[in-house]
Scaffold this motif. Structure first.
Motif, PDB file in Angstrom:
ATOM      1  N   ARG A  57      86.405 -43.391  13.427  1.00  0.00           N
ATOM      2  CA  ARG A  57      86.421 -43.859  14.804  1.00  0.00           C
ATOM      3  C   ARG A  57      87.583 -44.825  14.987  1.00  0.00           C
ATOM      4  O   ARG A  57      87.646 -45.853  14.303  1.00  0.00           O
ATOM      5  CB  ARG A  57      85.123 -44.552  15.198  1.00  0.00           C
ATOM      6  CG  ARG A  57      85.074 -44.852  16.706  1.00  0.00           C
ATOM      7  CD  ARG A  57      83.764 -45.450  17.153  1.00  0.00           C
ATOM      8  NE  ARG A  57      83.673 -46.869  16.884  1.00  0.00           N
ATOM      9  CZ  ARG A  57      82.885 -47.715  17.541  1.00  0.00           C
ATOM     10  NH1 ARG A  57      82.119 -47.245  18.520  1.00  0.00           N
ATOM     11  NH2 ARG A  57      82.836 -48.987  17.212  1.00  0.00           N
ATOM     12  N   LEU A  58      88.469 -44.491  15.881  1.00  0.00           N
ATOM     13  CA  LEU A  58      89.582 -45.360  16.225  1.00  0.00           C
ATOM     14  C   LEU A  58      89.189 -46.239  17.413  1.00  0.00           C
ATOM     15  O   LEU A  58      88.430 -45.817  18.289  1.00  0.00           O
ATOM     16  CB  LEU A  58      90.815 -44.539  16.590  1.00  0.00           C
ATOM     17  CG  LEU A  58      91.291 -43.510  15.564  1.00  0.00           C
ATOM     18  CD1 LEU A  58      92.579 -42.854  16.055  1.00  0.00           C
ATOM     19  CD2 LEU A  58      91.475 -44.122  14.194  1.00  0.00           C
ATOM     20  N   SER A  59      89.731 -47.450  17.404  1.00  0.00           N
ATOM     21  CA  SER A  59      89.515 -48.377  18.505  1.00  0.00           C
ATOM     22  C   SER A  59      90.865 -48.874  19.009  1.00  0.00           C
ATOM     23  O   SER A  59      91.831 -48.955  18.244  1.00  0.00           O
ATOM     24  CB  SER A  59      88.683 -49.582  18.045  1.00  0.00           C
ATOM     25  OG  SER A  59      87.428 -49.188  17.566  1.00  0.00           O
ATOM     26  N   CYS A  60      90.895 -49.214  20.274  1.00  0.00           N
ATOM     27  CA  CYS A  60      92.113 -49.771  20.857  1.00  0.00           C
ATOM     28  C   CYS A  60      91.699 -50.832  21.861  1.00  0.00           C
ATOM     29  O   CYS A  60      91.009 -50.523  22.846  1.00  0.00           O
ATOM     30  CB  CYS A  60      92.935 -48.690  21.525  1.00  0.00           C
ATOM     31  SG  CYS A  60      94.424 -49.283  22.367  1.00  0.00           S
ATOM     32  N   VAL A  61      92.105 -52.067  21.593  1.00  0.00           N
ATOM     33  CA  VAL A  61      91.778 -53.188  22.466  1.00  0.00           C
ATOM     34  C   VAL A  61      92.973 -53.477  23.360  1.00  0.00           C
ATOM     35  O   VAL A  61      94.110 -53.577  22.882  1.00  0.00           O
ATOM     36  CB  VAL A  61      91.414 -54.431  21.653  1.00  0.00           C
ATOM     37  CG1 VAL A  61      91.083 -55.594  22.573  1.00  0.00           C
ATOM     38  CG2 VAL A  61      90.234 -54.132  20.728  1.00  0.00           C
ATOM     39  N   ALA A  62      92.713 -53.626  24.647  1.00  0.00           N
ATOM     40  CA  ALA A  62      93.763 -53.880  25.620  1.00  0.00           C
ATOM     41  C   ALA A  62      93.665 -55.297  26.159  1.00  0.00           C
ATOM     42  O   ALA A  62      92.573 -55.857  26.286  1.00  0.00           O
ATOM     43  CB  ALA A  62      93.666 -52.883  26.768  1.00  0.00           C
ATOM     44  N   SER A  63      94.814 -55.857  26.490  1.00  0.00           N
ATOM     45  CA  SER A  63      94.862 -57.177  27.103  1.00  0.00           C
ATOM     46  C   SER A  63      96.051 -57.232  28.048  1.00  0.00           C
ATOM     47  O   SER A  63      96.984 -56.442  27.942  1.00  0.00           O
ATOM     48  CB  SER A  63      94.965 -58.269  26.035  1.00  0.00           C
ATOM     49  OG  SER A  63      96.151 -58.117  25.276  1.00  0.00           O
ATOM     50  N   GLY A  64      95.979 -58.162  28.976  1.00  0.00           N
ATOM     51  CA  GLY A  64      97.096 -58.381  29.870  1.00  0.00           C
ATOM     52  C   GLY A  64      96.922 -57.817  31.267  1.00  0.00           C
ATOM     53  O   GLY A  64      97.644 -58.198  32.177  1.00  0.00           O
ATOM     54  N   ARG A  65      96.006 -56.896  31.435  1.00  0.00           N
ATOM     55  CA  ARG A  65      95.705 -56.325  32.746  1.00  0.00           C
ATOM     56  C   ARG A  65      94.191 -56.097  32.813  1.00  0.00           C
ATOM     57  O   ARG A  65      93.531 -55.946  31.777  1.00  0.00           O
ATOM     58  CB  ARG A  65      96.407 -54.968  32.932  1.00  0.00           C
ATOM     59  CG  ARG A  65      97.907 -55.024  33.092  1.00  0.00           C
ATOM     60  CD  ARG A  65      98.339 -55.304  34.516  1.00  0.00           C
ATOM     61  NE  ARG A  65      99.786 -55.347  34.636  1.00  0.00           N
ATOM     62  CZ  ARG A  65     100.545 -54.286  34.887  1.00  0.00           C
ATOM     63  NH1 ARG A  65      99.970 -53.098  35.055  1.00  0.00           N
ATOM     64  NH2 ARG A  65     101.834 -54.407  34.986  1.00  0.00           N
TER      65      ARG A  65
END
Length: 127
Positions: free
Chosen positions: A18-26
């Motif tokens: 399982r891949l995860s991707c955390v976003a920030s900035g918007r």
């Protein structure tokens, strides 16, 4: 948007990751999210995409039925559950984000529609 992908590794054929991707900035809930991959010596290709609510998903034919994209807007995170992995799934996997609306498989699969990219996480599937 800053994107941080994780979860790659070495797995045997038939296994799962399982891949995860955390976003920030918007505001995450306003973003369309996608996963792409690039195998050695090959061009980057679309894997899966998901709309802002998670109610619409798109997949490349090569991963349909094996991979599932999902998102948790409360955690600013998009996931890629990969099951029944094959050696040909070996690649660097990238998450991508767009704050521009689009729809349809063709648009989801076009890398030019995404304006932010993560650093990639390597998935290696051994036979």
């Amino acid at each position: 948007v800053q994107l941080q992908a994780s979860g790659g590794g070495l797995v045997q054929a038939g296994g799962s990751l399982r891949l995860s991707c955390v976003a920030s900035g918007r505001p995450f809930s306003s973003l369309i999210m996608g996963w792409f991959r690039q195998a050695p010596g090959k061009q980057r290709e679309f894997v899966a995409g998901i709309n802002w609510s998670g109610g619409s998903t798109n997949y490349a034919d090569s991963v349909k039925g094996r991979f599932t994209i999902s998102r948790d807007n409360a955690k600013n995170t998009v996931y890629l559950q990969m099951n029944s992995l094959k050696p040909e799934d070996t690649a660097v996997y990238y998450c991508a984000a767009s704050d521009t609306y689009f729809s349809g498989t063709y648009e989801y699969s076009s890398a030019r529609n995404y304006d932010s990219w993560g650093q990639g996480t390597l998935v290696t599937v051994s036979s």
